[in-house]
Design an enzyme around this catalytic site. Sequence first.
Site, PDB file in Angstrom:
ATOM      1  N   TYR A  15       0.806  -1.225   0.000  1.00 23.33           N
ATOM      2  CA  TYR A  15       0.000   0.000   0.000  1.00 23.33           C
ATOM      3  C   TYR A  15       0.839   1.276   0.000  1.00 23.33           C
ATOM      4  CZ  TYR A  15      -3.736  -3.175   1.420  1.00 23.33           C
ATOM      5  OH  TYR A  15      -4.639  -4.205   1.477  1.00 23.33           O
ATOM      6  N   HIS A  20      -4.496   5.965  -1.682  1.00 23.80           N
ATOM      7  CA  HIS A  20      -5.181   5.913  -0.388  1.00 23.80           C
ATOM      8  C   HIS A  20      -4.220   6.211   0.772  1.00 23.80           C
ATOM      9  CE1 HIS A  20      -9.121   5.271   1.144  1.00 23.80           C
ATOM     10  NE2 HIS A  20      -8.991   4.040   1.588  1.00 23.80           N
ATOM     11  N   PHE A  64      -5.449  -0.105   9.925  1.00 24.84           N
ATOM     12  CA  PHE A  64      -6.012  -0.036   8.579  1.00 24.84           C
ATOM     13  C   PHE A  64      -7.059   1.081   8.542  1.00 24.84           C
ATOM     14  CE2 PHE A  64      -3.997  -4.148   8.246  1.00 24.84           C
ATOM     15  CZ  PHE A  64      -3.426  -4.066   6.995  1.00 24.84           C
ATOM     16  N   ASN A  66     -10.148   1.654   7.713  1.00 21.71           N
ATOM     17  CA  ASN A  66     -11.535   1.612   8.175  1.00 21.71           C
ATOM     18  C   ASN A  66     -11.702   1.564   9.690  1.00 21.71           C
ATOM     19  OD1 ASN A  66     -12.013   1.616   5.461  1.00 21.71           O
ATOM     20  ND2 ASN A  66     -12.818  -0.444   5.372  1.00 21.71           N
ATOM     21  N   ASP A  91      -6.754  11.205   1.857  1.00 25.54           N
ATOM     22  CA  ASP A  91      -6.966  11.310   0.412  1.00 25.54           C
ATOM     23  C   ASP A  91      -8.422  11.676   0.135  1.00 25.54           C
ATOM     24  OD1 ASP A  91      -8.346   8.375  -0.594  1.00 25.54           O
ATOM     25  OD2 ASP A  91      -7.445   8.449   1.390  1.00 25.54           O
ATOM     26  N   ASN A 112     -14.332   5.942   4.365  1.00 27.45           N
ATOM     27  CA  ASN A 112     -14.537   5.031   5.490  1.00 27.45           C
ATOM     28  C   ASN A 112     -13.649   5.343   6.694  1.00 27.45           C
ATOM     29  OD1 ASN A 112     -16.572   3.613   4.180  1.00 27.45           O
ATOM     30  ND2 ASN A 112     -15.125   2.200   3.238  1.00 27.45           N
TER      31      ASN A 112
END
Length: 186
Positions: A15, A20, A64, A66, A91, A112
């Site tokens: 990632y 993101h 993470f 969320n 973002d 989220n």
Amino acid sequence: MKFLIVGLGNIGPEYAMTRHNAGFMALDRMAAQHGFDFTMTRLAYTAKWQHKGKQLFFVKPTTFMNLSGRAVSYYMKQENIPVSNIIIVTDDKDLPFGKLRLKPKGSPGGHNGLRNIDEVLNTQEYARLRVGIGSDFSRGKQIDFVLGEFPEDELIQLPDYLDRVGNIILAFCTMGIQFAMNNYNQ
């Protein structure tokens, strides 16, 4: 006076350079420029830095995206930082690449990570700095887009873009949100 600066993203090398992770990238850029380091702590990578008499506490949640609210709430309480001194860097697919927007409060707008922060803190009354990543994706391809890497032409512009994010963060912490919005919102 203390400030909590939270960059949103997802942990892991897969990632690292994705759209993101713009929040993580902005905080990493500030750390490299100003000579502070992140350490793995509870729920996050964290760093502390003094700037113009202000204590800045940086957080990159390891929960993470969320579940980012867990780390925000924990460090807000741990460091005794009021919600008015929190800025979340995230973002935003609804802003074109290169655009930045600082707001004193607001809705999660389909993000989220912000939705979880709202739920955990039970408020939307915190500053958020939205980093535009654009929306060049076809219907049903949003996840692939936000979890995709920046194309080469945007990668070239990314350092300057992230420097502007850092300038907004410092203005927020030293001059206040009104000054930062008036001078940096586009």
